[in-house]
Design a protein around this motif. Structure first.
Motif, PDB file in Angstrom:
ATOM      1  N   VAL A 293      -8.024  -9.071   3.106  1.00 53.55           N
ATOM      2  CA  VAL A 293      -6.898  -8.154   2.915  1.00 53.55           C
ATOM      3  C   VAL A 293      -5.838  -8.433   3.979  1.00 53.55           C
ATOM      4  CG1 VAL A 293      -6.186  -5.733   2.861  1.00 53.55           C
ATOM      5  CG2 VAL A 293      -8.422  -6.396   1.932  1.00 53.55           C
ATOM      6  N   TYR A 294      -4.634  -8.710   3.528  1.00 54.35           N
ATOM      7  CA  TYR A 294      -3.506  -8.983   4.438  1.00 54.35           C
ATOM      8  C   TYR A 294      -2.463  -7.867   4.293  1.00 54.35           C
ATOM      9  CZ  TYR A 294      -4.957 -13.951   4.442  1.00 54.35           C
ATOM     10  OH  TYR A 294      -5.638 -15.122   4.565  1.00 54.35           O
ATOM     11  N   PHE A 295      -1.822  -7.503   5.402  1.00 54.02           N
ATOM     12  CA  PHE A 295      -0.709  -6.548   5.328  1.00 54.02           C
ATOM     13  C   PHE A 295       0.409  -6.929   6.285  1.00 54.02           C
ATOM     14  CE2 PHE A 295      -3.342  -3.361   3.147  1.00 54.02           C
ATOM     15  CZ  PHE A 295      -2.392  -2.852   2.279  1.00 54.02           C
ATOM     16  N   TRP A 296       1.615  -6.641   5.899  1.00 62.22           N
ATOM     17  CA  TRP A 296       2.762  -6.733   6.791  1.00 62.22           C
ATOM     18  C   TRP A 296       3.486  -5.404   6.737  1.00 62.22           C
ATOM     19  CZ3 TRP A 296       0.782 -10.606   3.971  1.00 62.22           C
ATOM     20  CH2 TRP A 296       0.482 -11.791   4.652  1.00 62.22           C
ATOM     21  N   SER A 297       3.897  -4.898   7.894  1.00 59.83           N
ATOM     22  CA  SER A 297       4.525  -3.588   7.919  1.00 59.83           C
ATOM     23  C   SER A 297       5.720  -3.572   8.863  1.00 59.83           C
ATOM     24  CB  SER A 297       3.509  -2.531   8.372  1.00 59.83           C
ATOM     25  OG  SER A 297       4.149  -1.296   8.563  1.00 59.83           O
ATOM     26  N   HIS A 298       6.678  -2.693   8.532  1.00 53.08           N
ATOM     27  CA  HIS A 298       7.851  -2.537   9.383  1.00 53.08           C
ATOM     28  C   HIS A 298       7.592  -1.593  10.563  1.00 53.08           C
ATOM     29  CE1 HIS A 298      10.668  -4.801   6.993  1.00 53.08           C
ATOM     30  NE2 HIS A 298      10.319  -4.150   5.901  1.00 53.08           N
ATOM     31  N   THR A 299       6.435  -0.908  10.568  1.00 54.22           N
ATOM     32  CA  THR A 299       6.208   0.054  11.646  1.00 54.22           C
ATOM     33  C   THR A 299       4.900  -0.251  12.374  1.00 54.22           C
ATOM     34  OG1 THR A 299       4.797   1.727  10.645  1.00 54.22           O
ATOM     35  CG2 THR A 299       7.133   1.787  10.056  1.00 54.22           C
ATOM     36  N   ASP A 300       4.744   0.400  13.563  1.00 54.35           N
ATOM     37  CA  ASP A 300       3.515   0.239  14.331  1.00 54.35           C
ATOM     38  C   ASP A 300       2.396   1.114  13.777  1.00 54.35           C
ATOM     39  OD1 ASP A 300       4.765  -1.512  15.982  1.00 54.35           O
ATOM     40  OD2 ASP A 300       5.350   0.016  17.445  1.00 54.35           O
ATOM     41  N   GLN A 301       2.765   2.110  12.947  1.00 52.96           N
ATOM     42  CA  GLN A 301       1.743   2.967  12.320  1.00 52.96           C
ATOM     43  C   GLN A 301       1.856   2.832  10.802  1.00 52.96           C
ATOM     44  OE1 GLN A 301       3.752   5.542  14.506  1.00 52.96           O
ATOM     45  NE2 GLN A 301       2.570   4.907  16.273  1.00 52.96           N
ATOM     46  N   PRO A 302       1.422   1.691  10.299  1.00 52.19           N
ATOM     47  CA  PRO A 302       1.664   1.413   8.887  1.00 52.19           C
ATOM     48  C   PRO A 302       0.922   2.343   7.929  1.00 52.19           C
ATOM     49  CG  PRO A 302       0.280  -0.282   9.869  1.00 52.19           C
ATOM     50  CD  PRO A 302       0.724   0.608  10.982  1.00 52.19           C
ATOM     51  N   THR A 303       1.534   2.566   6.782  1.00 56.26           N
ATOM     52  CA  THR A 303       0.985   3.445   5.761  1.00 56.26           C
ATOM     53  C   THR A 303      -0.429   3.055   5.351  1.00 56.26           C
ATOM     54  OG1 THR A 303       3.215   3.553   4.904  1.00 56.26           O
ATOM     55  CG2 THR A 303       1.485   4.403   3.487  1.00 56.26           C
ATOM     56  N   HIS A 304      -0.670   1.728   5.257  1.00 54.70           N
ATOM     57  CA  HIS A 304      -1.955   1.304   4.706  1.00 54.70           C
ATOM     58  C   HIS A 304      -3.122   1.619   5.625  1.00 54.70           C
ATOM     59  CE1 HIS A 304      -0.825  -2.258   7.143  1.00 54.70           C
ATOM     60  NE2 HIS A 304      -2.118  -2.352   7.329  1.00 54.70           N
ATOM     61  N   GLU A 305      -2.817   2.029   6.866  1.00 53.48           N
ATOM     62  CA  GLU A 305      -3.900   2.401   7.781  1.00 53.48           C
ATOM     63  C   GLU A 305      -4.105   3.906   7.860  1.00 53.48           C
ATOM     64  OE1 GLU A 305      -3.153   0.547  11.531  1.00 53.48           O
ATOM     65  OE2 GLU A 305      -3.340  -1.477  10.702  1.00 53.48           O
ATOM     66  N   LYS A 306      -3.282   4.647   7.091  1.00 54.63           N
ATOM     67  CA  LYS A 306      -3.390   6.113   7.137  1.00 54.63           C
ATOM     68  C   LYS A 306      -4.035   6.627   5.858  1.00 54.63           C
ATOM     69  CE  LYS A 306       0.954   6.679   9.580  1.00 54.63           C
ATOM     70  NZ  LYS A 306       2.349   6.778   9.208  1.00 54.63           N
ATOM     71  N   ALA A 307      -4.833   7.674   6.003  1.00 56.44           N
ATOM     72  CA  ALA A 307      -5.394   8.314   4.809  1.00 56.44           C
ATOM     73  C   ALA A 307      -4.278   9.065   4.094  1.00 56.44           C
ATOM     74  CB  ALA A 307      -6.498   9.280   5.207  1.00 56.44           C
ATOM     75  N   ALA A 308      -4.380   9.117   2.764  1.00 55.93           N
ATOM     76  CA  ALA A 308      -3.329   9.779   1.977  1.00 55.93           C
ATOM     77  C   ALA A 308      -3.320  11.274   2.239  1.00 55.93           C
ATOM     78  CB  ALA A 308      -3.578   9.506   0.505  1.00 55.93           C
TER      79      ALA A 308
END
Lengths: 308, 225
Positions: A293-308
């Protein structure tokens, strides 16, 4: 086959060109699938506002007074921007669910393409160049976006069978491949109360991610679990409010190539899709690894690491 | 030297021009400009000519090659040199999946990494990869030699027949019926020759040899289910 493209901009100076760059990439992939095409564009230009994109086969009738009707239902001002068969309803944050329920009551034939604060999805049956022209994707700006051109295998060629699929607020999924356990998984997810509209395999993949996230998983965790629970072939690209992610099944038959420079990270089903990007000659070009699984994010607290 | 610019010459016309070169052609060196990931570049050649592709290629570059030497000055998409019969294909960058698949002969050199299924069902081709290879490489490989100067991914040499596999680095896992075998003088000599022809500096003594245990039902019918 199917063709996928994705572009994540690091350099803000390129943002006005996002739609044009994505359109060129997607049109190049036309011969991987001419049935339908779609693009998800992310632009964070509407502070404190959320958007619902709706689609209609009869836009003249359905979009007439739609803003006034939704506004009355949610008790807040709503603006409407019509673009061919699609319309963007913009409203203050926190009212999307209320608006969705209202639309389902008074316009049940309207189809929800996407919801979120940054995301807009445009998709229709037809060639990428025609779909892009119809919605004037080439003029759109944004921070990142993904596109898909479809060669249908598992379900009918319809607007709802086109990609990207909206999986949650500001989240979407495109897929190259075919899932072989989508029927049993659809039954299971429906029993869990997840709404699945079509016989399409990718919609089940999208619903699976939604279900995992409803149970508390982050998007990154949901994608990791999809490697165990989805049977079949897939290269997925997912969009989030602040970035995008890529995952391929362990067999990795479906092609994928990535390029990264100081200005962007780009994804293409083939290298051809990337050749017109600025500075591609000097880009680092590689194939994403299977089952990773790869991710790139514009922030230091990316959405994909947060629970919905 | 003859130049074919794909910004001006259509793919079919370019390939037809290369196909028209006879054994005795005086025009022995060709350069292809602006490949931009196009498919089927320099496929089906059958003359002792040298073709240099200045950039990266898409699916099936150099497929079915006979006699020609094809040099890709970039990376290659899926199925490079697929079903090659003879000649040489050299890739300066990386190769995507199933490089050299089903190849009957000739030499394929990949100076970067190769991804999954490198040399799948190879039938006599020699493949030298300077970097690493991905999973399921040399699946059902029948004959020929695969040399990997780096590491190999999962399930190397699954259901192997008579092909010889040499890996210098680690092997993530061996496929069904693939085992490590002793390195004998003739293998060291074979490796030395291939490494030299491929421009690799690795030493034959640094490699391990893998081959078929010949225990699958294809070899022993009692092992069928």
């Amino acid at each position: 086959m199917c063709g996928i493209v994705g572009l994540f901009l690091k350099d803000k100076a390129l943002e006005p060109q996002l739609g044009a760059l994505l359109t060129t990439m997607l049109v190049t992939m036309t011969d991987r699938g001419p049935d339908s095409a779609g693009i998800a564009i992310y632009s964070n230009n509407s502070k404190d506002r959320s958007k619902i994109v709706v689609q209609s086969d009869d836009p003249d009738t359905d979009f007439e007074q739609l803003d006034a009707k939704v506004s009355e239902a949610i008790g807040a001002p709503v603006s409407l921007t019509v673009s061919s068969t699609h319309a963007v309803l913009s409203m203050p944050d926190g009212l999307i669910e209320k608006a969705r329920a209202a639309i389902a009551t008074f316009s049940p034939t309207l189809r929800i393409m996407s919801r979120g604060s940054a995301l807009e999805i445009y998709k229709e049956v037809g060639l990428p160049k025609d779909v892009a022209a119809r919605f004037e994707i080439g003029q759109m700006s944004g921070s990142h976006g993904i596109g898909h051109t479809r060669m249908a295998t598992e379900s009918a060629v319809t607007t709802m069978g086109a990609h990207p699929f909206n999986t949650g607020d500001d989240q979407c999924l495109v897929h190259n491949g075919s899932l072989s356990n989508h029927n049993s998984l659809r039954r299971k997810l429906r029993r869990e109360g997840i709404h699945i509209e079509t016989e399409n395999d990718t919609e089940v993949g999208a619903a699976y991610l939604t279900w995992q996230m409803q149970k508390g998983a982050t998007l990154g965790e949901a994608l990791q679990r999809s490697l165990d629970d989805l049977d079949g072939f897939f290269t997925f690209v997912v969009g989030t409010r602040d970035g995008f992610g890529v995952v391929r099944d362990p067999i990795a038959c479906k092609p994928a190539v990535m390029a990264e420079t100081d200005q962007y990270v780009a994804f293409g089903s083939e290298y051809r899709a990337l050749v017109d990007l600025p500075g591609i000659e000097e880009a680092r070009v590689w194939e994403p690894e299977p089952a990773t699984v790869y991710f790139w994010s514009h922030t230091d607290q990316p959405t994909h690491e947060k629970a919905a | 030297m003859q130049t074919l610019d794909m910004a001006e010459v259509a793919l079919r016309e370019m390939n037809a021009t290369l196909h028209a070169q006879a054994e005795t052609s005086n025009q022995t060196t060709w350069e292809i400009l602006n490949p931009k990931g196009a498919h089927a570049i320099a496929c089906g050649l059958d003359a002792p000519i040298e073709v240099t592709v200045k950039g990266s290629t898409g699916y099936y570059c150099g497929g079915m090659n006979k006699q020609a030497t094809i040099h890709i000055k970039g990376s290659a998409g899926p199925g490079v040199a697929e079903n090659m019969m003879s000649g040489t294909v050299v890739i300066e960058g990386d190769a995507s999946q199933y490089a050299g698949a089903t190849g009957h002969g000739g030499l394929l050199v990949i100076k970067g990494n190769a991804s999954s299924r490198c040399g799948i069902s190879m039938k006599g081709i020699d493949i030298v990869v300077h970097g690493n290879i991905g999973h399921m490489s040399a699946f059902m490989a029948q004959s020929g030699t695969l040399v990997v100067c780096g590491d190999a991914g999962e399930a190397l040499g699954d259901s192997l027949y008579e092909a010889r596999l040499f890996v210098r680095g680690s092997v993530k896992s061996l496929g069904a019926d693939c085992i490590e075998k002793e390195m004998r003088p003739e293998h060291l000599a074979l490796l030395a020759d291939l490494l030299e022809r491929a421009g690799a500096t690795a030493k034959p003594e640094e490699f391990k040899r893998y081959g078929s245990a010949r225990e699958l039902y294809t070899f022993k019918i009692d092992n069928a289910y």
